[in-house]
Write an enzyme that holds these catalytic residues in place. Sequence first.
Site, PDB file in Angstrom:
ATOM      1  N   HIS A 173     203.762   3.343  27.908  1.00  0.00           N
ATOM      2  CA  HIS A 173     202.251   3.988  27.075  1.00  0.00           C
ATOM      3  C   HIS A 173     202.371   5.350  27.214  1.00  0.00           C
ATOM      4  O   HIS A 173     202.787   5.741  26.131  1.00  0.00           O
ATOM      5  CB  HIS A 173     201.456   2.950  27.147  1.00  0.00           C
ATOM      6  CG  HIS A 173     200.749   3.273  28.480  1.00  0.00           C
ATOM      7  ND1 HIS A 173     199.534   3.617  28.526  1.00  0.00           N
ATOM      8  CD2 HIS A 173     201.433   3.114  29.697  1.00  0.00           C
ATOM      9  CE1 HIS A 173     199.256   2.721  30.121  1.00  0.00           C
ATOM     10  NE2 HIS A 173     200.418   3.286  30.225  1.00  0.00           N
ATOM     11  N   ARG A 174     203.032   5.773  27.935  1.00  0.00           N
ATOM     12  CA  ARG A 174     202.236   7.364  28.109  1.00  0.00           C
ATOM     13  C   ARG A 174     203.499   8.297  28.333  1.00  0.00           C
ATOM     14  O   ARG A 174     203.525   9.214  27.648  1.00  0.00           O
ATOM     15  CB  ARG A 174     201.767   7.702  29.677  1.00  0.00           C
ATOM     16  CG  ARG A 174     200.931   6.523  30.657  1.00  0.00           C
ATOM     17  CD  ARG A 174     199.575   7.234  31.758  1.00  0.00           C
ATOM     18  NE  ARG A 174     199.065   6.312  31.650  1.00  0.00           N
ATOM     19  CZ  ARG A 174     197.680   6.335  30.783  1.00  0.00           C
ATOM     20  NH1 ARG A 174     197.588   6.791  29.679  1.00  0.00           N
ATOM     21  NH2 ARG A 174     196.491   5.446  31.250  1.00  0.00           N
TER      22      ARG A 174
ATOM     23  N   GLN B 142     195.270   1.659  44.793  1.00  0.00           N
ATOM     24  CA  GLN B 142     194.393   0.376  43.650  1.00  0.00           C
ATOM     25  C   GLN B 142     194.514  -0.490  45.759  1.00  0.00           C
ATOM     26  O   GLN B 142     193.939  -1.075  45.477  1.00  0.00           O
ATOM     27  CB  GLN B 142     195.682   0.027  43.007  1.00  0.00           C
ATOM     28  CG  GLN B 142     195.413   0.896  41.746  1.00  0.00           C
ATOM     29  CD  GLN B 142     196.669  -0.043  40.500  1.00  0.00           C
ATOM     30  OE1 GLN B 142     197.456  -0.611  40.503  1.00  0.00           O
ATOM     31  NE2 GLN B 142     195.960   0.930  39.423  1.00  0.00           N
TER      32      GLN B 142
ATOM     33  N   ARG C 285     208.319   7.018  36.166  1.00  0.00           N
ATOM     34  CA  ARG C 285     208.500   8.754  35.507  1.00  0.00           C
ATOM     35  C   ARG C 285     208.933   9.046  35.565  1.00  0.00           C
ATOM     36  O   ARG C 285     209.053   9.616  34.256  1.00  0.00           O
ATOM     37  CB  ARG C 285     206.745   8.372  35.364  1.00  0.00           C
ATOM     38  CG  ARG C 285     205.799   7.676  34.106  1.00  0.00           C
ATOM     39  CD  ARG C 285     204.486   7.619  34.487  1.00  0.00           C
ATOM     40  NE  ARG C 285     203.649   6.604  33.295  1.00  0.00           N
ATOM     41  CZ  ARG C 285     202.527   5.658  33.620  1.00  0.00           C
ATOM     42  NH1 ARG C 285     201.718   6.822  34.452  1.00  0.00           N
ATOM     43  NH2 ARG C 285     202.007   5.188  32.812  1.00  0.00           N
TER      44      ARG C 285
ATOM     45  N   SER D 208     190.631   2.015  33.065  1.00  0.00           N
ATOM     46  CA  SER D 208     189.997   2.082  34.667  1.00  0.00           C
ATOM     47  C   SER D 208     188.645   1.657  35.068  1.00  0.00           C
ATOM     48  O   SER D 208     188.353   0.738  35.525  1.00  0.00           O
ATOM     49  CB  SER D 208     190.247   2.770  35.786  1.00  0.00           C
ATOM     50  OG  SER D 208     192.259   3.603  35.551  1.00  0.00           O
TER      51      SER D 208
ATOM     52  N   LYS E 120     205.608   3.492  38.360  1.00  0.00           N
ATOM     53  CA  LYS E 120     204.571   3.077  37.501  1.00  0.00           C
ATOM     54  C   LYS E 120     205.256   2.439  36.337  1.00  0.00           C
ATOM     55  O   LYS E 120     206.321   1.833  36.837  1.00  0.00           O
ATOM     56  CB  LYS E 120     204.099   4.730  37.237  1.00  0.00           C
ATOM     57  CG  LYS E 120     203.250   5.488  37.569  1.00  0.00           C
ATOM     58  CD  LYS E 120     201.969   4.747  37.873  1.00  0.00           C
ATOM     59  CE  LYS E 120     200.787   5.844  38.902  1.00  0.00           C
ATOM     60  NZ  LYS E 120     199.010   5.077  38.869  1.00  0.00           N
ATOM     61  N   GLU E 121     204.658   2.054  35.214  1.00  0.00           N
ATOM     62  CA  GLU E 121     204.871   1.008  33.827  1.00  0.00           C
ATOM     63  C   GLU E 121     206.464   1.294  33.761  1.00  0.00           C
ATOM     64  O   GLU E 121     207.770   0.641  33.198  1.00  0.00           O
ATOM     65  CB  GLU E 121     204.420   1.482  33.490  1.00  0.00           C
ATOM     66  CG  GLU E 121     202.801   0.737  32.914  1.00  0.00           C
ATOM     67  CD  GLU E 121     202.101   1.433  33.342  1.00  0.00           C
ATOM     68  OE1 GLU E 121     202.249   2.487  34.511  1.00  0.00           O
ATOM     69  OE2 GLU E 121     200.978   1.484  32.877  1.00  0.00           O
TER      70      GLU E 121
ATOM     71  N   ARG F  46     207.175  -3.665  41.029  1.00  0.00           N
ATOM     72  CA  ARG F  46     206.139  -2.283  41.626  1.00  0.00           C
ATOM     73  C   ARG F  46     205.506  -2.936  42.869  1.00  0.00           C
ATOM     74  O   ARG F  46     204.795  -3.969  42.529  1.00  0.00           O
ATOM     75  CB  ARG F  46     205.099  -2.824  40.646  1.00  0.00           C
ATOM     76  CG  ARG F  46     205.693  -1.488  39.154  1.00  0.00           C
ATOM     77  CD  ARG F  46     204.661  -1.780  37.767  1.00  0.00           C
ATOM     78  NE  ARG F  46     203.445  -0.338  37.833  1.00  0.00           N
ATOM     79  CZ  ARG F  46     202.316  -0.542  37.277  1.00  0.00           C
ATOM     80  NH1 ARG F  46     202.586  -1.600  36.254  1.00  0.00           N
ATOM     81  NH2 ARG F  46     201.579   0.334  37.607  1.00  0.00           N
TER      82      ARG F  46
ATOM     83  N   SER G 149     195.486   9.972  44.132  1.00  0.00           N
ATOM     84  CA  SER G 149     194.555   9.142  43.256  1.00  0.00           C
ATOM     85  C   SER G 149     193.497   8.782  43.974  1.00  0.00           C
ATOM     86  O   SER G 149     192.875   7.691  43.149  1.00  0.00           O
ATOM     87  CB  SER G 149     195.285   7.391  42.809  1.00  0.00           C
ATOM     88  OG  SER G 149     196.861   7.887  42.204  1.00  0.00           O
TER      89      SER G 149
ATOM     90  N   ASP H  62     196.793  -4.973  28.364  1.00  0.00           N
ATOM     91  CA  ASP H  62     196.102  -5.243  30.077  1.00  0.00           C
ATOM     92  C   ASP H  62     195.231  -6.444  30.367  1.00  0.00           C
ATOM     93  O   ASP H  62     194.496  -6.609  30.789  1.00  0.00           O
ATOM     94  CB  ASP H  62     196.262  -3.923  30.616  1.00  0.00           C
ATOM     95  CG  ASP H  62     197.477  -3.285  31.085  1.00  0.00           C
ATOM     96  OD1 ASP H  62     198.695  -4.143  30.522  1.00  0.00           O
ATOM     97  OD2 ASP H  62     197.885  -2.213  31.887  1.00  0.00           O
TER      98      ASP H  62
ATOM     99  N   ASN I  75     202.576  -6.617  32.754  1.00  0.00           N
ATOM    100  CA  ASN I  75     203.001  -5.385  33.206  1.00  0.00           C
ATOM    101  C   ASN I  75     201.403  -4.849  33.503  1.00  0.00           C
ATOM    102  O   ASN I  75     201.355  -3.645  34.417  1.00  0.00           O
ATOM    103  CB  ASN I  75     203.753  -4.338  32.540  1.00  0.00           C
ATOM    104  CG  ASN I  75     204.307  -3.247  33.234  1.00  0.00           C
ATOM    105  OD1 ASN I  75     204.249  -3.695  35.122  1.00  0.00           O
ATOM    106  ND2 ASN I  75     204.816  -2.474  32.872  1.00  0.00           N
TER     107      ASN I  75
ATOM    108  N   LYS J 170     199.070  -1.409  25.755  1.00  0.00           N
ATOM    109  CA  LYS J 170     199.192  -1.938  26.780  1.00  0.00           C
ATOM    110  C   LYS J 170     197.372  -0.884  27.158  1.00  0.00           C
ATOM    111  O   LYS J 170     196.919  -1.128  27.848  1.00  0.00           O
ATOM    112  CB  LYS J 170     200.157  -0.744  28.091  1.00  0.00           C
ATOM    113  CG  LYS J 170     199.672  -1.324  29.381  1.00  0.00           C
ATOM    114  CD  LYS J 170     201.145  -0.821  30.219  1.00  0.00           C
ATOM    115  CE  LYS J 170     200.744  -1.672  31.646  1.00  0.00           C
ATOM    116  NZ  LYS J 170     200.265  -1.661  32.485  1.00  0.00           N
TER     117      LYS J 170
ATOM    118  N   ASP K 138     198.824  10.142  36.262  1.00  0.00           N
ATOM    119  CA  ASP K 138     198.601   9.276  34.583  1.00  0.00           C
ATOM    120  C   ASP K 138     199.178  10.852  33.686  1.00  0.00           C
ATOM    121  O   ASP K 138     199.166  10.631  32.333  1.00  0.00           O
ATOM    122  CB  ASP K 138     197.100   8.734  34.633  1.00  0.00           C
ATOM    123  CG  ASP K 138     197.515   6.991  34.977  1.00  0.00           C
ATOM    124  OD1 ASP K 138     198.840   6.829  35.148  1.00  0.00           O
ATOM    125  OD2 ASP K 138     197.260   6.389  34.699  1.00  0.00           O
TER     126      ASP K 138
END
Length: 694
Positions: free
Chosen positions: A655-656, A441, A615, A295, A611-612, A393, A467, A321, A363, A681, A584
């Site tokens: 990734h997470r 964001q 989730r 971030s 999210k990616e 998204r 967030s 990213d 992404n 990522k 996250d």
Amino acid sequence: MLDSSLTTFAVFGNPIDHSLSPLMHQAAIKRMHLKAQYVPFCVTDLKNAVEGIRRLDIRGVSVTLPFKTEVMDYLDEVEESALRIGAVNTIWNHEGKLKGYNTDWLGFVLSLKDRMEIKDKRFIVLGAGGAARGIIYGLVKEGGHPIILNRTLSKAEALGKEFGCLFVPESERDKIAAEGLINTTSLGMSPDKGISPFPKELLNRFQWVVDIIYNPFKTKLMREAEEAGCQTISGLGMFVHQGAEQIKIWTGLEPPRGYMMEVVGARLKENDRDVIEIRSLSQLTAQVTIPGSKSYTQRAMIMAALAEGESHLQGPLLSEDTKYLADALRLLGADIEVHGGDMSVQGTSGRIQNPQKEIYLGNNGTAMRLLTTVVCLGKGEYHLTGAPRLLERPVQPLLAALNNLGVKALSRDKQGFPPVMIQAEGLQGGKVTFSNIDSSQYISSLLISAPFARGDFTLELQGSIPSLPYVAMTTALMKRFGAEVIQESPSRFLIKNMQKYKGISCRIEGDVSSASYFFLAAALARSRVRVQPILPDTIQGDIRFLNVLEELGCHVLRGDHWVEVLGGKLIPGETIFDFKDMPDMVPTLAVLAACRPGKTIIKNIAHLRIKESNRLEALVRELTKTGIQAVETEDGLIIEGGLPHRAEIETYNDHRIAMSFAILGLIVPGMTIKDPDCVQKSFPGFWRELKKLY
Ligand code: NAP
């Protein structure tokens, strides 16, 4: 053990474990019915090792990294092409006299000539390291025209001048016309396995794409080049031909190249299985290093690109990213260079260019949202797009806010989603109200570009906003770049116009979200793990995950630049967590919950569906596979802890999901993770750091 009845050949390198030369050379020796052996040596003292060639009467040696240049000092003679290239990869012991050769360039040329003509063709050569030298030598010798493109321009320039060929800065990349593209960088190989050195959308300009990397067999560049309709040549041919040429020098005989190709190819394809098995462990005490915060890095890159003058970012995250973001910012006029692990950014003073073509963001959801407002500062039409998941998204609240400010901001296909088209003429000031939005964001996006607006800017927040710590991160960094955000109340921000960002030097702090996987490792394995670098006073919201661990029975020690977690017996029972501000961390907590006796309710996380991956759905499906009861609610998850069993985990290019279930594999034997490269990522070195736990 050396068998003295056989002729000995060897390979010198350090490390040598992963070298495929022994497999290839031994296969060739057997097929040629030579009474010989080929032995790998992991060399620490090269001078003595070379002396050993004479003493042990080793007939021929392959020389690999990192000795190809140094070895030249210890030889009796070096053949002309090797001298010109400045590297030796082959030694021939001819009656006690050691002569050095370079067969890498010839291996490369032969691998191309198997498929195409080199003469009069133009090739963009990516990279300017040791391999590039041999390749450029070979191309020039065969009448081809290399054009060098390297992240460190000075190295490209030096090489271009030395071999009399063109070199260009990365900013010129899109303008060069050539028939072929050759990758000689290490991007595509472990630990940068999932990274391509060239944007996918530009590949269809080439008839040929060559990657000299052969392990993995099919790099990301090769896959994307195939999809773009290019003819591709992998590094396997170069590897086999350079090895075959060595055998020819040592024995005077023609080796079975096709057979060598088959043997090495089969092993590489076996290695390429797109799944990783996690080795379980019992106790651990380890220290691991995390990359720069994703971030912070992305915000700092964008502010530096908008700033006046040059910025230096130390320890930024260099991942998939941030690579997409760097490419996008270059298209907007910023000059971005990576030197070793650091990044320099020459800013645009807010005067961003119009690239007159689509900006592709993979992404990268942060980049999509933050750049949507940045491009409003330019002039003309901008198109932002990305990978299929990015197009799912949402960006609607941001587009609506921009339209209210007088900008024409549209979804090109599906209403409220990327690709986004902005008709830019600079940004007006004004007032924006966000209520009940699904991502913070949108707020950061307007804040970052607001200082360049023509009037003052007021931003008001209403209802549920997830967030929020990320917004604090944005305003703190804006302040460092010289722009003030006046927070009139917790939900009202004022940004005066006519402010400027000024280039700065800053160290990017470690990524606390990435750190969480190792905190989890300590908690699950009831062990001690120290993670660095982490600032004790970080404002990254995910640091509060440590409080959750403490609440559940772990001990946490906080140092100047590190955090240590000591796992204990997890406290059982029903527990409710609100993770609205730590989305996250949900996969990390979900895996912890799977192993903790009792029910864990995680609420206020409906925004995880965008999210990616989705989730919530992904976590429920994968936890269920491990035998754990997990259900999705309207705003979260309910997980009944137990004893998870082995499973093959689908990662949904997220990734997470990959990293949190990999940690579960430390205590559940036989766990496998599909598509392990998706960690590129945010944490390209994750698998390497994970190994440090053993
Ligand atoms: P090297 O001397 O270390 O050079 C690496 C090059 O890659 C440098 O130009 C470097 O740029 C660039 N690079 C590294 N990381 C990068 C990043 N993150 N972004 C952009 N550029 C990056 O290594 P080498 O000896 O040339 O080897 C390069 C690759 O070729 C290796 O993967 C090796 O396995 C492969 N290779 C294959 C064969 C074969 O037989 N097929 C033979 C030899 C080598 P800077 O100049 O800016 O540092």
